[in-house]
Design a protein around this motif. Structure first.
Motif, short mmCIF file in Angstrom:
data_model
loop_
_atom_site.label_atom_id
_atom_site.label_comp_id
_atom_site.label_asym_id
_atom_site.label_seq_id
_atom_site.Cartn_x
_atom_site.Cartn_y
_atom_site.Cartn_z
N HIS A 83 38.50 33.48 46.86
CA HIS A 83 37.62 32.84 47.88
C HIS A 83 36.13 33.51 47.50
O HIS A 83 35.18 32.92 48.25
CB HIS A 83 38.13 33.52 49.27
N VAL A 84 36.05 34.18 46.50
CA VAL A 84 34.82 34.76 46.16
C VAL A 84 34.39 33.75 44.58
O VAL A 84 33.06 33.73 44.46
CB VAL A 84 34.62 36.19 45.85
N ALA A 85 35.13 33.37 43.89
CA ALA A 85 34.70 32.78 42.74
C ALA A 85 34.07 31.53 42.73
O ALA A 85 34.20 30.81 43.82
CB ALA A 85 36.19 32.58 41.93
N ILE A 133 57.43 33.29 47.65
CA ILE A 133 55.97 33.50 46.66
C ILE A 133 55.28 34.78 47.41
O ILE A 133 55.03 34.55 48.65
CB ILE A 133 55.26 32.65 46.46
N VAL A 134 54.72 35.89 46.80
CA VAL A 134 54.09 36.79 47.57
C VAL A 134 52.69 36.52 46.92
O VAL A 134 52.15 36.89 45.69
CB VAL A 134 54.56 38.18 47.36
N GLY A 135 51.93 36.38 47.88
CA GLY A 135 50.29 35.83 47.60
C GLY A 135 50.14 34.49 47.43
O GLY A 135 50.74 33.76 46.78
N GLN A 136 49.12 33.63 48.25
CA GLN A 136 48.64 32.72 47.87
C GLN A 136 47.10 32.57 47.72
O GLN A 136 46.40 31.62 48.42
CB GLN A 136 48.85 31.96 49.34
N GLY A 187 47.39 37.96 36.28
CA GLY A 187 46.65 38.21 35.29
C GLY A 187 45.54 37.05 34.78
O GLY A 187 45.36 36.82 33.74
N LEU A 188 45.41 36.10 35.90
CA LEU A 188 44.60 35.20 35.59
C LEU A 188 43.22 35.62 35.29
O LEU A 188 42.17 34.55 34.54
CB LEU A 188 44.46 33.93 36.56
N GLY A 189 42.62 36.78 35.59
CA GLY A 189 41.46 37.29 35.01
C GLY A 189 40.20 36.76 35.56
O GLY A 189 39.95 36.30 36.67
N ALA A 208 31.83 40.43 47.57
CA ALA A 208 32.28 41.05 46.40
C ALA A 208 33.98 40.75 46.50
O ALA A 208 34.55 40.79 47.34
CB ALA A 208 32.13 42.49 46.22
N ALA A 209 34.43 40.90 45.15
CA ALA A 209 36.06 40.56 45.07
C ALA A 209 36.33 41.41 43.77
O ALA A 209 35.46 41.63 42.74
CB ALA A 209 36.60 39.36 45.20
N ILE A 210 37.58 41.62 43.74
CA ILE A 210 38.19 42.06 42.04
C ILE A 210 38.93 41.03 41.59
O ILE A 210 39.86 40.58 42.08
CB ILE A 210 39.15 43.36 42.58
C1 LIG Z 1 32.84 37.17 41.50
C2 LIG Z 1 33.96 36.53 40.88
C3 LIG Z 1 33.60 35.14 39.96
C4 LIG Z 1 34.47 34.46 39.64
N1 LIG Z 1 34.37 33.27 38.88
C5 LIG Z 1 35.27 32.63 38.42
C6 LIG Z 1 34.76 31.30 37.80
O1 LIG Z 1 33.61 30.84 37.65
N2 LIG Z 1 35.97 30.62 37.20
C7 LIG Z 1 37.25 31.14 37.03
O2 LIG Z 1 37.92 30.20 36.38
N3 LIG Z 1 37.54 32.08 37.82
C8 LIG Z 1 36.63 32.89 38.26
N4 LIG Z 1 36.98 34.05 38.90
C9 LIG Z 1 38.33 34.56 38.70
C10 LIG Z 1 39.18 34.01 39.62
O3 LIG Z 1 38.84 34.29 40.92
C11 LIG Z 1 40.81 34.41 39.27
O4 LIG Z 1 41.20 34.09 38.19
C12 LIG Z 1 41.69 33.69 40.56
O5 LIG Z 1 41.13 33.46 41.57
C13 LIG Z 1 42.70 34.94 40.51
O6 LIG Z 1 43.82 34.45 41.71
P1 LIG Z 1 45.00 35.03 42.04
O7 LIG Z 1 45.86 34.34 43.00
O8 LIG Z 1 45.52 35.51 40.98
O9 LIG Z 1 44.50 36.26 43.12
P2 LIG Z 1 43.73 36.47 44.39
O10 LIG Z 1 42.55 35.62 44.50
O11 LIG Z 1 43.06 38.04 44.32
O12 LIG Z 1 44.79 36.13 45.25
C14 LIG Z 1 46.02 37.32 45.71
C15 LIG Z 1 46.40 36.84 46.91
O13 LIG Z 1 47.54 37.69 47.19
C16 LIG Z 1 47.57 38.18 48.39
N5 LIG Z 1 48.24 39.30 48.56
C17 LIG Z 1 48.20 40.51 47.54
N6 LIG Z 1 49.27 41.32 47.94
C18 LIG Z 1 50.06 40.75 49.13
C19 LIG Z 1 51.01 41.42 49.59
N7 LIG Z 1 51.75 42.56 49.24
N8 LIG Z 1 51.59 40.41 50.56
C20 LIG Z 1 51.32 39.28 50.56
N9 LIG Z 1 50.13 38.89 50.20
C21 LIG Z 1 49.67 39.62 49.35
C22 LIG Z 1 46.39 38.39 48.78
O14 LIG Z 1 45.93 38.31 50.14
C23 LIG Z 1 45.50 37.16 47.98
O15 LIG Z 1 45.48 36.33 49.10
C24 LIG Z 1 36.19 34.97 39.57
C25 LIG Z 1 36.37 36.15 40.56
C26 LIG Z 1 35.48 36.77 40.87
C27 LIG Z 1 35.76 37.94 41.78
#
Ligand SMILES: Cc1cc2nc3c(=O)[nH]c(=O)nc-3n(C[C@H](O)[C@H](O)[C@H](O)COP(=O)(O)OP(=O)(O)OC[C@H]3O[C@@H](n4cnc5c(N)ncnc54)[C@H](O)[C@@H]3O)c2cc1C
Length: 347
Positions: free
Chosen positions: A42-44, A8-11, A312-314, A285-287
Motif C-alpha cells: 500500500h506504500v509502493a 493463505i496468510v497475508g493478502q 521475499g519479493l523485496g 513508510a513501510a518495510i
Molecule cells: C517505499 C516502498 C516503495 C516500493 N516501491 C516499489 C516499486 O516501485 N516497485 C516494486 O515492484 N516494488 C516496490 N516496493 C516493494 C513492494 O511493495 C513489495 O515487493 C510487495 O508489495 C511485497 O508484497 P507482500 O505481499 O510480500 O508484502 P506486504 O505488502 O507487506 O503484505 C503482507 C501482508 O501480510 C499481512 N500479514 C502479515 N502477517 C500476518 C498474519 N499473521 N496474519 C494475517 N495477515 C498477515 C499484512 O497485513 C499484509 O497485508 C516498494 C516498497 C516500499 C516500502
C-alpha cells in the motif's frame, strides 16, 4: 467443519497474486489479513523498471518476468473491472560525462536495445525541472497500482466469503490428518506475510532483512507529468495532480513509522529538481520484504511440508510477483520442481 484446499496468510501483493492463481485452478481458498494500512503493497509506487542501478543492469530475469507481469495485470484489470497497469517510460537523469558514456555503451548492447533509448523526450519535465547534464530513457517500464489491486481483490474475496479480516494466530493451529485452524480444515497453509514473516515461528529462520522506505505523496498543480522521472528520487504520476515521491532505504530502523529525517530528505531532493511549488499531502513508510540474496522465497517447510511460503519479493514485487506466483502454484498443484534460485531449501 469447513474444508478448504489452501489457507493463505497475508493478502498484500504476494497473497493476492497467489490467491488469483489458485482460484483460476478452481481451488477452495481462505485468506487471512487484518488489513494493515502500511503494508509495503500500500506504500509502493509499483514501478516495473527493467534496467536499474548505477551500472544500468537489466533486472534479474526481466525478459521472462515482464511479459508475464503485463499479461497478469491486464487479466486482473478485466476480472476486477479496475485500471491498474500504466505503461510509463522512465527518464533517468545522467549527472556527468561518465554516466552518459556508460549509458551510451549500454544502449548499444544487444540485450539492452529493446529497453534503452539513446535519446529522451522529457515532455512536461522540460519546463518544470532544473536542467541536468543529460538524460536516458527506459522503455517497457510501467507503473502498477498494486495497492488498488490488493484492495479490490480483497473486496472480491470478501464478497465470496473467502477473506477473514484477522491476523493469523499460530497458537490456534492444530496438526491433524489435515491442518485445523479455527473451525477450518485445510490441506495446506501458505504464508505471504511480507516483512512480518520475522514473527512466523516456522519460517523466521530464513534470512529476512527488511528495508524501510519512506514516501511523500505531493500535489503539484498543473505539472501534467506523464512519464516517471528518476533524478536521485523517483517522481511518479498518480491521479488528480498528485505524485509519488520516493523513496528512502533504511536497513537499521527502530520502527516502521515515518520520520522527520525521511521527510526532510525527500523534500530536499524534490526541491533540488522541481521548479514548481508542491504541497505535501501524505508522508508514509513501510518495510520492504527484502532478503539477503535478493531472490524470492518459495517452497515448503523442510519439516512441515503442509506449510508453504511465498515471500521475499523485496524491492521489485510488481515485476517478480506474477511470474513467481504462477511458479509456486504449479509447484503446489502439479508438483512441478521449484527453481533452485528461489527455493527456500537453498538455506
Ligand atoms: C517505499 C516502498 C516503495 C516500493 N516501491 C516499489 C516499486 O516501485 N516497485 C516494486 O515492484 N516494488 C516496490 N516496493 C516493494 C513492494 O511493495 C513489495 O515487493 C510487495 O508489495 C511485497 O508484497 P507482500 O505481499 O510480500 O508484502 P506486504 O505488502 O507487506 O503484505 C503482507 C501482508 O501480510 C499481512 N500479514 C502479515 N502477517 C500476518 C498474519 N499473521 N496474519 C494475517 N495477515 C498477515 C499484512 O497485513 C499484509 O497485508 C516498494 C516498497 C516500499 C516500502
Amino acid at each position: 467443519m469447513e474444508e478448504v484446499d489452501f489457507i493463505i496468510v497475508g493478502q498484500g501483493l504476494a497473497g493476492t497474486l497467489l490467491a488469483h492463481q489458485l482460484l483460476k485452478n478452481d481451488k477452495r481458498i481462505l485468506v487471512f489479513d487484518p488489513g494493515k494500512e502500511n503494508a509495503a503493497t500500500h506504500v509502493a509506487a509499483g514501478i516495473i523498471n527493467p534496467v536499474t542501478g548505477r551500472r544500468y543492469v537489466k533486472s534479474w530475469r526481466i525478459d521472462e518476468l515482464l511479459p508475464f507481469a503485463k499479461k497478469t495485470y491486464l487479466e486482473l484489470e478485466q476480472l476486477l473491472d479496475i485500471s491498474i497497469y500504466h505503461p510509463r517510460q522512465i527518464i533517468r537523469t545522467l549527472f556527468n560525462a561518465r554516466e552518459e558514456n556508460d549509458w551510451l555503451l549500454r544502449t548499444a548492447e544487444p540485450g539492452y536495445i529493446p529497453y534503452l533509448s539513446d535519446s529522451s523526450e522529457l515532455g512536461e519535465y522540460e519546463a518544470s525541472t532544473e536542467p541536468a547534464y543529460n538524460y536516458g530513457e527506459i522503455r517497457h517500464s510501467a507503473q502498477v497500482n498494486i495497492s488498488k489491486l490488493s484492495t479490490s481483490f480483497g473486496e472480491m474475496l470478501s464478497q465470496k466469503g473467502m477473506l477473514k479480516r484477522d491476523a493469523f494466530d499460530f497458537n490456534e493451529l492444530v496438526f491433524e490428518d489435515k491442518l485445523l485452524y479455527k473451525g477450518y480444515h485445510a490441506k495446506m497453509i501458505v504464508f505471504c506475510e511480507g516483512s512480518q514473516a520475522v514473527n512466523n515461528p516456522f519460517f523466521n529462520y530464513l534470512p529476512f532483512r527488511g528495508a524501510k522506505g519512506e514516501v511523500l505523496i505531493v500535489k503539484i498543480q498543473n505539472a501534467e507529468f506523464e512519464k516517471i522521472l528518476k533524478h536521485r528520487i523517483f517522481i511518479v504520476p498518480l491521479e488528480n495532480d498528485t505524485y509519488w515521491i520516493g523513496s528512502t532505504y533504511d536497513w537499521n530502523y527502530e520502527n516502521e513509522l515515518p520520520t522527520q529525517k525521511g521527510a526532510e530528505y525527500l523534500t530536499e531532493r524534490l526541491s533540488e529538481v522541481l521548479k514548481l511549488p508542491f504541497e505535501i499531502i501524505r508522508h508514509v513508510a513501510a518495510i520492504r520484504p527484502t532478503v539477503k540474496d535478493r531472490r524470492p522465497f518459495l517452497g515448503v517447510h523442510p519439516d512441515f511440508p503442509r506449510l508453504g511460503i511465498f515471500n521475499g519479493l523485496g524491492t521489485k514485487g510488481a515485476s517478480l510477483g506474477p511470474y513467481w506466483a504462477k511458479h509456486m502454484t504449479e509447484f503446489l498443484l502439479n508438483n512441478a520442481p521449484l527453481d533452485d534460485e528461489v527455493n527456500i531449501l537453498r538455506f
